[in-house]
Design a protein around this motif. Sequence first.
Motif, PDB file in Angstrom:
ATOM      1  N   ARG A  61     -12.120 -48.003 -14.281  1.00 27.44           N
ATOM      2  CA  ARG A  61     -13.053 -47.763 -13.232  1.00 27.44           C
ATOM      3  C   ARG A  61     -13.365 -46.352 -12.993  1.00 27.44           C
TER       4      ARG A  61
ATOM      5  N   ARG B 195     -24.591 -49.502  -2.240  1.00 30.03           N
ATOM      6  CA  ARG B 195     -22.936 -50.716  -3.097  1.00 30.03           C
ATOM      7  C   ARG B 195     -23.142 -52.013  -3.328  1.00 30.03           C
TER       8      ARG B 195
ATOM      9  N   SER C 108     -24.135 -51.311  -6.972  1.00 33.92           N
ATOM     10  CA  SER C 108     -24.183 -49.853  -7.900  1.00 33.92           C
ATOM     11  C   SER C 108     -22.544 -50.999  -8.630  1.00 33.92           C
ATOM     12  N   TYR C 109     -22.080 -52.049  -7.735  1.00 34.64           N
ATOM     13  CA  TYR C 109     -20.545 -52.871  -8.007  1.00 34.64           C
ATOM     14  C   TYR C 109     -21.221 -53.859  -9.158  1.00 34.64           C
TER      15      TYR C 109
ATOM     16  N   GLN D 215     -19.941 -53.165 -12.926  1.00 34.44           N
ATOM     17  CA  GLN D 215     -18.679 -54.353 -13.650  1.00 34.44           C
ATOM     18  C   GLN D 215     -19.444 -54.723 -16.041  1.00 34.44           C
TER      19      GLN D 215
ATOM     20  N   ARG E 111      -6.819 -56.204  -4.229  1.00 33.07           N
ATOM     21  CA  ARG E 111      -6.242 -55.008  -5.380  1.00 33.07           C
ATOM     22  C   ARG E 111      -6.012 -53.642  -4.554  1.00 33.07           C
TER      23      ARG E 111
ATOM     24  N   PHE F 138     -23.305 -40.812  -3.728  1.00 35.99           N
ATOM     25  CA  PHE F 138     -21.729 -41.142  -3.730  1.00 35.99           C
ATOM     26  C   PHE F 138     -21.913 -40.330  -4.707  1.00 35.99           C
TER      27      PHE F 138
ATOM     28  N   ASN G   3     -11.476 -49.579   2.401  1.00 31.32           N
ATOM     29  CA  ASN G   3     -10.238 -48.816   2.041  1.00 31.32           C
ATOM     30  C   ASN G   3      -8.598 -48.540   3.249  1.00 31.32           C
TER      31      ASN G   3
ATOM     32  N   HIS H 131     -11.070 -45.645  -8.056  1.00 31.26           N
ATOM     33  CA  HIS H 131     -10.457 -46.276  -8.050  1.00 31.26           C
ATOM     34  C   HIS H 131      -9.887 -46.837  -9.222  1.00 31.26           C
TER      35      HIS H 131
END
Length: 712
Positions: free
Chosen positions: A74, A360, A363-364, A368, A114, A163, A150, A77
Amino acid sequence: MSKKQTSEFKSKKIDQLEQSTKDYQDQVMTTNQGLKVNDTNNSLKAGERGPTLLEDFLLREKITSFDHERIPERIVHARGSGAHGYFELYKSIEKYTKAGLFTDTKRKTPVFVRFSTVAGSKGSPDLARDVRGFAVKFYTDEGTWDLVGNNMPIFFIQDAMKFPDLIHSVKPEPNNEIPQAASAHDTFYDFVSRATETLHNHIWVMSDRAIPRSYRMMEGFGIHTFRFINKDGKSHFVKFHWKPVLGVHSVTWDEAVKINGADSDFHRRDLWEAIEAGQYPEWEFGIQVVPEEDEHKYDFDLLDPTKLIPEELVPVEIIGKMTLNKNPENFFAETEQVAFLPGHIIPGIDFTNDPLLQGRLFSYRDTQLSRLGSPNFHQIPINRSVAPHHNNQRDGHMQTEIPKGQTAYFPNSLSMGCPHLAKMAEGGYTHHQERIDAHKIRGRSASFSDHYSQPALFYRSLSSWEQQHVADAYTFELGKCNHKHIQERMLWIINQIDQELAKKVADGLGLTVPKKIDEPVNQAIGADAEIEKFQPNSKKQYVDKDSSLSQANTKFDSIATRQIAFLAADQFDMKRFEPYKTALEQAGAMVKIIAPHGGSITCDQGMKHEVDAAILTTESVLFDAVLIAGGQKAVKSLQAKAKFQKFVNEALKHCKAVAALGEGEALLKHSAYKHYEKDKAVFIDAKPKAFIDAIAQHRNWERKDKVEGIAV
Ligand code: HDD
């Protein structure tokens, strides 16, 4: 913490995963094609000492698979650990949301969680000073909802656009890839000191929150303000909280540094072992709800992710509980391949215009694709929803499903319009209708510009020992910076938060707090105007202190899963030990025998006791409390190895509870701590309950100043 026997709930997600789980017990070895293999040690050669043949398909399959078994870690993280569990609802909150998991109290919603650090690589140590990721995947009947949060309630930056800058500054420096899993270096402080929106999250990172005792003992936060939508379409603003049943506890920096060497998997092991022992980690789930009409009521902007809503202003309402009751079967298949996306949403929950959240949402999914290699990552077992999925998305790398039929488009008549669109009554997702009438601009709202009030509130709310830890952390981190202008700029900024704090840090660095910052570089980068605009804004004080921000106000009522080191050797006094062992274990603690050697030791009643660790292989910092055995002969053996004395000295220095039985007092007498007899967490032949109560207090911080001088 519930015991294993009382909580064996198996979720439908686990049932689903079991269909993909492979068990190799009693099976013959085969190739991937099912061909039985009778030699996996030798390649096919022309003669025993001859060259390997191209024909060797067994060698090729084995080596090719090995050559490709890594995937990109990743971007952030990378280091993490996961576990399965479930979420239960205490009471329906249908007045706020129509989400099934928040309205149906009979449901147990499966989850996969996680935890992670942010900056370090996949193999970095667990006790880095860092934010911890707290990502929860809820496999709900209406689709998967990911709450990717978080262990701190705020974030460093306000806009996703920054970011990459934030992460580039904290990751190892690009020229020499140093330092690993550490924020204590020039580039990070160069950035932080220039982007003062980072200060609030940054001061949390300087606090004990950044070095948790356990993943099981930290809070979790959704951070952004989200929306709840009820069945009438009414919206409320909401912030999400996880509160650990065991309370919020941390280690000291001195311990963190040493734990990283003694057991770099400390948090991973702790989570794994607690679940294996049936001591299931639990968090209560809470919400802070703000009616839409109160959007502009506060001195901060609800859309600004660098601000929390003080619990003094909006209390957290506890509505449910999450229990983690199963370790993954396979780290890579589950913990590594799990893909969290803030965009995984369900009816009853919606986004706000928080510019960090909006970024976000892009981005996620994007990350992936390179990490897991294909848009079909939702088909990986851990990522599959428990709600069935049907659509016209097709093909791509590693398609593992076989979609039937002639059509893959909408609208169609050939498949009778299927898959057809969901009607509202069938739970179709609709976005909250928010009226927007605005100019298209690249900019930031002035309501985001207060960078100092909440760091100051946080610092004010801490106890004196927590404040000292913050000062020590700033001093350590800035002490690792090589550029004086960065140190001075940080001092000037810390001074805006709290003058006493800045003075302490400046003294530690051997510098003075500058009165004015006059850096030619500002002109060069055109930053003067920006800096002027945002710094220093006069601080606001909308609440004096917020008790929820200090760990001094957490729970101190349990010693469940606490690790107690029992220092013992042959001929130890069993009669004195037995009531302690019984009482500690009944209270859920884990008593580990630490002896001069491995194998077993024999007590004075002739019984053999298995040794958990030889003194050579373990360290004081891995334990929460120390119990010293009695028995003349045993104590002599302990005294013969200096490391036992170091072990005790270190526990005393870290303000932990220490109890000596009978002759065991000799170890205390020779310790570097001269006030042990008057200490409320040091015991000689006391009742086990007194020791247990002191362990539950986590630490005796009153000892802190008296043990400063202990060199260990
Ligand atoms: Fe992020 C991973 C938490 C802002 C981009 N983030 C990631 C993970 C957590 C967070 C817990 C690890 C998930 C896992 O265990 O797999 N991130 C946050 C929080 C944020 C935040 C609480 C602010 C409130 N993140 C953030 C921004 C961006 C990203 C603004 C980009 C614009 N985050 C990512 C990522 C990661 C990620 C690069 C890396 C691996 C992954 O997504 O799956 O896309």
